[in-house]
Design a protein around this motif. Structure first.
Motif, PDB file in Angstrom:
ATOM      1  N   ASP A  22      -3.044  -4.938  -9.183  1.00  0.00           N
ATOM      2  CA  ASP A  22      -3.942  -4.966  -8.035  1.00  0.00           C
ATOM      3  C   ASP A  22      -3.112  -4.969  -6.752  1.00  0.00           C
ATOM      4  O   ASP A  22      -2.283  -5.869  -6.544  1.00  0.00           O
ATOM      5  N   PRO A  23      -3.278  -3.968  -5.857  1.00  0.00           N
ATOM      6  CA  PRO A  23      -2.493  -3.934  -4.614  1.00  0.00           C
ATOM      7  C   PRO A  23      -2.639  -5.203  -3.779  1.00  0.00           C
ATOM      8  O   PRO A  23      -1.688  -5.629  -3.120  1.00  0.00           O
ATOM      9  N   ALA A  24      -3.811  -5.829  -3.806  1.00  0.00           N
ATOM     10  CA  ALA A  24      -3.999  -7.070  -3.047  1.00  0.00           C
ATOM     11  C   ALA A  24      -3.104  -8.184  -3.587  1.00  0.00           C
ATOM     12  O   ALA A  24      -2.526  -8.967  -2.820  1.00  0.00           O
ATOM     13  N   GLN A  25      -2.976  -8.250  -4.923  1.00  0.00           N
ATOM     14  CA  GLN A  25      -2.111  -9.275  -5.498  1.00  0.00           C
ATOM     15  C   GLN A  25      -0.641  -8.969  -5.213  1.00  0.00           C
ATOM     16  O   GLN A  25       0.155  -9.883  -4.988  1.00  0.00           O
ATOM     17  N   VAL A  26      -0.279  -7.684  -5.222  1.00  0.00           N
ATOM     18  CA  VAL A  26       1.086  -7.296  -4.853  1.00  0.00           C
ATOM     19  C   VAL A  26       1.393  -7.758  -3.434  1.00  0.00           C
ATOM     20  O   VAL A  26       2.473  -8.293  -3.146  1.00  0.00           O
ATOM     21  N   SER A  27       0.433  -7.578  -2.529  1.00  0.00           N
ATOM     22  CA  SER A  27       0.610  -8.021  -1.147  1.00  0.00           C
ATOM     23  C   SER A  27       0.813  -9.528  -1.065  1.00  0.00           C
ATOM     24  O   SER A  27       1.676 -10.021  -0.321  1.00  0.00           O
ATOM     25  N   GLN A  28       0.025 -10.284  -1.831  1.00  0.00           N
ATOM     26  CA  GLN A  28       0.172 -11.743  -1.829  1.00  0.00           C
ATOM     27  C   GLN A  28       1.543 -12.159  -2.360  1.00  0.00           C
ATOM     28  O   GLN A  28       2.169 -13.097  -1.844  1.00  0.00           O
ATOM     29  N   CYS A  29       2.013 -11.474  -3.396  1.00  0.00           N
ATOM     30  CA  CYS A  29       3.337 -11.773  -3.960  1.00  0.00           C
ATOM     31  C   CYS A  29       4.431 -11.521  -2.922  1.00  0.00           C
ATOM     32  O   CYS A  29       5.374 -12.307  -2.788  1.00  0.00           O
TER      33      CYS A  29
ATOM     34  N   ALA B 138       0.805  -1.224   0.000  1.00  0.00           N
ATOM     35  CA  ALA B 138       0.000   0.000   0.000  1.00  0.00           C
ATOM     36  C   ALA B 138       0.835   1.269   0.000  1.00  0.00           C
ATOM     37  O   ALA B 138       0.426   2.286  -0.584  1.00  0.00           O
ATOM     38  N   HIS B 139       2.027   1.244   0.626  1.00  0.00           N
ATOM     39  CA  HIS B 139       2.734   2.497   0.882  1.00  0.00           C
ATOM     40  C   HIS B 139       4.124   2.598   0.256  1.00  0.00           C
ATOM     41  O   HIS B 139       4.706   3.684   0.247  1.00  0.00           O
ATOM     42  N   TRP B 140       4.691   1.489  -0.232  1.00  0.00           N
ATOM     43  CA  TRP B 140       6.056   1.571  -0.755  1.00  0.00           C
ATOM     44  C   TRP B 140       6.088   1.689  -2.278  1.00  0.00           C
ATOM     45  O   TRP B 140       6.763   2.544  -2.833  1.00  0.00           O
ATOM     46  N   PHE B 141       5.332   0.849  -2.971  1.00  0.00           N
ATOM     47  CA  PHE B 141       5.410   0.791  -4.430  1.00  0.00           C
ATOM     48  C   PHE B 141       4.504   1.843  -5.081  1.00  0.00           C
ATOM     49  O   PHE B 141       3.419   2.138  -4.580  1.00  0.00           O
ATOM     50  N   LYS B 142       4.969   2.357  -6.202  1.00  0.00           N
ATOM     51  CA  LYS B 142       4.157   3.258  -7.022  1.00  0.00           C
ATOM     52  C   LYS B 142       3.436   2.416  -8.084  1.00  0.00           C
ATOM     53  O   LYS B 142       3.842   2.342  -9.239  1.00  0.00           O
ATOM     54  N   VAL B 143       2.365   1.748  -7.653  1.00  0.00           N
ATOM     55  CA  VAL B 143       1.633   0.824  -8.516  1.00  0.00           C
ATOM     56  C   VAL B 143       0.687   1.600  -9.425  1.00  0.00           C
ATOM     57  O   VAL B 143      -0.029   2.503  -8.973  1.00  0.00           O
ATOM     58  N   GLN B 144       0.684   1.243 -10.725  1.00  0.00           N
ATOM     59  CA  GLN B 144      -0.188   1.917 -11.687  1.00  0.00           C
ATOM     60  C   GLN B 144      -1.329   1.014 -12.154  1.00  0.00           C
ATOM     61  O   GLN B 144      -2.487   1.416 -12.148  1.00  0.00           O
ATOM     62  N   SER B 145      -1.022  -0.213 -12.562  1.00  0.00           N
ATOM     63  CA  SER B 145      -2.068  -1.083 -13.098  1.00  0.00           C
ATOM     64  C   SER B 145      -2.258  -2.376 -12.310  1.00  0.00           C
ATOM     65  O   SER B 145      -3.276  -3.042 -12.450  1.00  0.00           O
TER      66      SER B 145
ATOM     67  N   LEU C   9      17.310  -0.405  -3.420  1.00  0.00           N
ATOM     68  CA  LEU C   9      16.225  -0.212  -2.466  1.00  0.00           C
ATOM     69  C   LEU C   9      15.616   1.187  -2.600  1.00  0.00           C
ATOM     70  O   LEU C   9      14.391   1.342  -2.653  1.00  0.00           O
ATOM     71  N   LEU C  10      16.457   2.207  -2.684  1.00  0.00           N
ATOM     72  CA  LEU C  10      15.958   3.575  -2.805  1.00  0.00           C
ATOM     73  C   LEU C  10      15.196   3.783  -4.106  1.00  0.00           C
ATOM     74  O   LEU C  10      14.108   4.374  -4.126  1.00  0.00           O
ATOM     75  N   LEU C  11      15.750   3.289  -5.203  1.00  0.00           N
ATOM     76  CA  LEU C  11      15.120   3.507  -6.506  1.00  0.00           C
ATOM     77  C   LEU C  11      13.810   2.734  -6.650  1.00  0.00           C
ATOM     78  O   LEU C  11      12.943   3.126  -7.435  1.00  0.00           O
ATOM     79  N   SER C  12      13.633   1.651  -5.871  1.00  0.00           N
ATOM     80  CA  SER C  12      12.353   0.933  -5.927  1.00  0.00           C
ATOM     81  C   SER C  12      11.206   1.807  -5.435  1.00  0.00           C
ATOM     82  O   SER C  12      10.047   1.609  -5.817  1.00  0.00           O
ATOM     83  N   GLY C  13      11.508   2.790  -4.586  1.00  0.00           N
ATOM     84  CA  GLY C  13      10.479   3.717  -4.131  1.00  0.00           C
ATOM     85  C   GLY C  13      10.468   5.038  -4.869  1.00  0.00           C
ATOM     86  O   GLY C  13       9.466   5.757  -4.819  1.00  0.00           O
ATOM     87  N   LEU C  14      11.562   5.372  -5.555  1.00  0.00           N
ATOM     88  CA  LEU C  14      11.650   6.662  -6.246  1.00  0.00           C
ATOM     89  C   LEU C  14      11.214   6.589  -7.698  1.00  0.00           C
ATOM     90  O   LEU C  14      10.647   7.553  -8.228  1.00  0.00           O
TER      91      LEU C  14
END
Length: 500
Positions: A111-118, A102-109, A242-247
């Motif tokens: 599903d955040p729920a699937q990202v959480s499961q991954c 919910a708070h780290w990745f800049k997700v565009q397309s 690590l930094l660039l994964s959030g930037l």
């Protein structure tokens, strides 16, 4: 040779299958795969130096007639510690995955729920791979290179083929990809453990679940030194990722993950030799055969230089063309070209700085390694952080290169003059510089003559052209190697010249 075949196959599997993953998953979902690699490296800090300590202890046990009884006690203790760490890792990632999604990745397309499961599956996979590392270390220390590489290749192929089959025929989601990886990851430590216990010499003593406190206390100072430097090294080498994964947007981070996959695969080309070299150097030092140790160290340096300098040089200069031939994605190739150059140049310096660690490891004296890594982290971490926020991936790549170049200037003379007086000058002047000079001269000529390969050739033709050019650079490097020249001279002298 087993190490090189194993590394070549596993690297080739990665190179061949990554474009298919990118096609079926997309750049954004592939960014999760890149994050998994980074997360796995960061959680490797939980090792606290136990794996390198275990590697050294098994190499020393081989030089002692009764050494394996104590080693089995140490192995059982490490198994108990790693089992607890693996379980804690899986549970922690299960709890943290919703917040990260919910708070780290800049997700565009996605599903955040699937990202959480991954992310949850990543935690359990990392725990399993972490536990399996015990047995890889034991097999490597026993120099059971053939068995270890057969297992590594088998699981690498199974994971790649299985993941691609599921993505193509069942579901092209990142969740499906990670489920396949987890199922095969469950088998990996079982197979490795079974083979490790077969390789170790038998003992009549029942080990049970006893904790080898005395043996660990004796061995842990060396392990803790490695743990400390490992923390500093991971902080420095993975901070940018690590930094660039959030930037970065997740699709650009997918491109960055391709860069890291390519540069890491190239750098790993030296690991088969180092995997065989470290336990052998330790064994020779334990036996007191210092002259043979130094001779092996110098010969290995020359062989590594003949292989790695042409390889890293080609990727640095022709990174855009290589990335395009690999992925077929011109946007990713253009975005990555300058970044590949700086990371690859830095990794060239790193390859030969690592040789100073091998020497200190064999001697059991890591004092200089601790000091140099501490200084590097104090200087490098703030610079990488500033570069990531101000200049993105290009900035972190340039800082990385400058740090590795400075460390290469400082580390070899200090380490070699302390542990092997008189080694540094011949190591640099006879083993390294002539090989580097031959490779650089050929690279300079090729860069002037090559022109725009992407505009003139298709992907297959580009790859073939780069391969031919690479062979030319290797020939230039080999011409500077006294070891290879003397070998060819002996072969020429021994070859039949006709009827006598």
């Amino acid at each position: 040779m087993a190490n090189y075949v194993g590394q070549a196959v596993t690297t080739l599997v990665g190179i061949v299958f990554v474009p298919f993953y990118l096609r079926y998953l997309g750049a954004e979902a592939y960014g999760l795969v890149g994050f998994f690699v980074v997360l796995q490296l960061w959680l490797g800090l939980l090792d606290v130096g136990l794996s390198p300590m275990l590697n050294r202890e098994v190499a020393r046990a081989r030089a002692d007639a009764n050494g394996f009884t104590d080693f089995r006690r140490i192995l059982r203790s490490v198994e108990l510690i790693f089992a607890g760490i693996a379980l804690a890792t899986g549970l922690a990632m299960t709890l943290a995955s919703p917040l990260l999604a919910a708070h780290w990745f800049k997700v565009q397309s996605l599903d955040p729920a699937q990202v959480s499961q991954c992310l949850m599956l990543m935690g359990w996979m990392i725990g399993l791979r972490f536990f399996a590392s015990i047995y890889r270390t034991a097999l490597n220390g026993m120099e059971a290179q053939v068995s270890l590489n057969a297992i590594n290749v088998g699981f690498a192929v199974a994971k790649a083929v299985g993941s691609l089959a599921v993505l193509r025929y069942v579901s092209n989601t990142p969740l499906a990809f990670f489920l396949v990886q987890l199922l095969l990851g469950l088998l990996e430590p079982i197979v490795l453990a079974q083979r490790s216990y077969r390789v170790l010499p038998p003992t009549t003593e029942r080990i049970g679940l006893a904790f080898a406190k005395a043996q660990l206390i004796t061995a842990m100072p060396f392990g803790l030194s490695i743990a400390y430097t490992s923390i500093l090294w991971l902080l420095l080498s993975q901070l940018d990722r690590l930094l660039l994964s959030g930037l970065l947007p997740l699709d650009e981070y997918g491109y960055f993950s391709l860069v890291m996959a390519l540069t890491s695969a190239v750098t790993l080309a030296a690991s088969p030799l180092s995997s065989a070299l470290i336990p052998r150097l330790t064994y020779l030092h334990s036996k007191g055969e210092i002259d043979q140790l130094i001779r092996l160290y110098r010969n290995a340096t020359q062989l590594t230089a003949v292989l790695m300098i042409p390889l890293t040089g080609m990727v640095a200069l022709f990174g855009k063309e290589l990335m395009y031939a690999w992925t077929g994605n011109l946007a990713a190739s253009t975005w990555a070209s300058n970044i590949i150059f700086w990371y690859m140049l830095g990794n060239t310096f790193l390859t030969f700085t690592s040789y100073q660690y091998y020497l200190q490891y064999a001697y059991g004296d890591l004092a200089l390694n601790v000091k140099i890594n501490t200084l590097q982290a104090i200087i490098g971490a703030p610079l990488i952080t500033l570069a990531a926020y101000r200049f993105g991936a290009t900035g972190t790549a340039i800082v990385w290169c400058l740090l590795q170049a400075a460390t290469f200037v400082v580390s070899p003379p200090l380490v070699q003059r302390k542990l092997a007086p008189g080694l540094y000058r011949p190591w640099m002047r006879q083993d390294l510089l002539p090989v580097a000079t031959g490779a650089v001269l050929v690279l300079a000529v090729l860069s002037l003559l090559s022109g725009d390969l992407i505009a003139r050739f298709n992907r297959l033709e580009i790859f073939l052209a780069l391969s031919v050019m690479g062979v030319c650079v290797v020939a230039g490097a080999a011409a500077g190697s006294s070891l290879l020249r003397s070998y060819l001279a002996r072969m020429t002298h021994l070859a039949p010249t006709g009827h006598q």
